[in-house]
Design an enzyme around this catalytic site. Structure first.
Site, PDB file in Angstrom:
ATOM      1  N   ILE A   1      21.272  56.164   1.379  1.00  0.00           N
ATOM      2  CA  ILE A   1      22.457  56.029   0.525  1.00  0.00           C
ATOM      3  C   ILE A   1      22.061  55.166  -0.669  1.00  0.00           C
ATOM      4  CG2 ILE A   1      24.752  54.993   0.429  1.00  0.00           C
ATOM      5  CD1 ILE A   1      25.420  56.515   2.617  1.00  0.00           C
TER       6      ILE A   1
ATOM      7  N   ASN B   1      26.792  50.406   8.922  1.00  0.00           N
ATOM      8  CA  ASN B   1      25.910  51.352   9.611  1.00  0.00           C
ATOM      9  C   ASN B   1      25.635  50.827  11.020  1.00  0.00           C
ATOM     10  OD1 ASN B   1      24.020  53.524   9.936  1.00  0.00           O
ATOM     11  ND2 ASN B   1      22.356  52.094   9.522  1.00  0.00           N
TER      12      ASN B   1
ATOM     13  N   ARG C   1      20.492  60.177   6.042  1.00  0.00           N
ATOM     14  CA  ARG C   1      20.112  60.223   4.624  1.00  0.00           C
ATOM     15  C   ARG C   1      20.191  58.835   4.038  1.00  0.00           C
ATOM     16  NH1 ARG C   1      19.612  64.776   2.027  1.00  0.00           N
ATOM     17  NH2 ARG C   1      19.713  66.466   3.513  1.00  0.00           N
TER      18      ARG C   1
ATOM     19  N   HIS D   1      22.574  50.990  13.945  1.00  0.00           N
ATOM     20  CA  HIS D   1      21.161  51.326  14.042  1.00  0.00           C
ATOM     21  C   HIS D   1      20.653  50.975  15.447  1.00  0.00           C
ATOM     22  CE1 HIS D   1      17.119  52.094  12.629  1.00  0.00           C
ATOM     23  NE2 HIS D   1      16.743  50.998  13.272  1.00  0.00           N
TER      24      HIS D   1
ATOM     25  N   GLY E   1      27.331  63.111  16.923  1.00  0.00           N
ATOM     26  CA  GLY E   1      28.646  62.533  16.669  1.00  0.00           C
ATOM     27  C   GLY E   1      29.261  61.788  17.834  1.00  0.00           C
ATOM     28  N   SER E   2      28.449  61.244  18.738  1.00  0.00           N
ATOM     29  CA  SER E   2      29.051  60.489  19.853  1.00  0.00           C
ATOM     30  C   SER E   2      29.731  59.213  19.351  1.00  0.00           C
ATOM     31  CB  SER E   2      28.018  60.167  20.940  1.00  0.00           C
ATOM     32  OG  SER E   2      27.058  59.262  20.472  1.00  0.00           O
ATOM     33  N   ASN E   3      29.201  58.624  18.297  1.00  0.00           N
ATOM     34  CA  ASN E   3      29.874  57.446  17.719  1.00  0.00           C
ATOM     35  C   ASN E   3      31.174  57.843  17.025  1.00  0.00           C
ATOM     36  OD1 ASN E   3      28.269  54.829  18.038  1.00  0.00           O
ATOM     37  ND2 ASN E   3      26.684  56.317  17.513  1.00  0.00           N
TER      38      ASN E   3
END
Ligand code: GAR
Length: 204
Positions: A95, A109, A93, A111, A14-16
């Site tokens: 989507i 997103n 996951r 990446h 969860g750093s973003n």
């Protein structure tokens, strides 16, 4: 101007997520963090949400009949909270159209590669194994494919001789923590326009 209502989907550290929460608190991001969606109860991101006072929808994929069933439940949560922008940040996951169709153009997103190179899992290791001299970060709209949606922003990271995956990961994540809040702020300011698969950013 109304604040944009965000939800973040994350699976791990969860750093973003943290960077987005911090940018809101520091007044750099004109949005509200309404919801964390997480598929792993032990994830560090759950703790981060608790500390930040952000509601979490925690689900156990195995308790649902199939992917569509849990995505329907997520969609209900998003609609209840009137979410404007869905931000995937290390959500590991796939989507599907259950979420992509209602949120297309409002679902993004991040990446850790310069797409279309190295989609999917372990993108940094893929770049090292391939021997590229540059990799980077991509923020893109999510469509039905694996990391195939229209590209909003990219930043490059050099792969210097002899570096290890952990070094490159650190450089990539440093850039992610700057770039993601920046892109979300462009959304808040209405600067992003999607025409077919080309994304235009109005910098004026
Ligand atoms: C980030 O580096 C993100 O780019 C990557 O997972 C990490 C999550 O870090 N996402 C993917 O690989 C998606 N295919 P975080 O949990 O600390 O934000």
């Amino acid at each position: 101007m109304e604040r944009l209502r965000m939800a973040v989907f994350a699976t791990g550290n969860g750093s973003n997520f943290q960077a987005l929460v911090d940018a809101i608190q520091e007044g750099q991001l004109h949005a509200t963090m309404e919801l964390l969606v997480c598929d792993r109860p032990t994830a560090k991101v759950v703790e981060r949400a608790e500390q930040a006072g952000v509601d979490t929808f925690l689900f156990h994929p195995k308790q649902y009949a199939n992917r569509e069933a849990y995505e329907m439940e997520i969609l209900k949560q998003l609609e209840e909270k009137q979410i404007d922008l869905v931000v995937l940040a290390g959500y590991m996951r796939i989507i599907t159209e259950t979420l992509v169709t209602p949120y297309y153009g409002r679902l993004i997103n991040i990446h850790p590669s310069l797409l279309p190179a190295f989609p999917g899992k372990d993108a940094i290791q893929q770049a090292l194994d391939y021997g590229t001299k540059v990799t980077g970060v991509t923020v893109h709209f999510v469509d039905g494919g694996m990391d195939t949606g229209p590209i909003i922003a990219q930043r490059a990271v050099a792969i210097d001789e002899g570096v290890q995956v952990d070094d490159v990961t650190q450089s990539v994540q440093r850039i992610e923590r700057e770039l993601y809040p920046q892109v979300v702020q462009w959304f808040c300011e209405g600067r992003i326009q999607l025409i077919d698969r080309i994304v235009h950013i109005n910098h004026s």
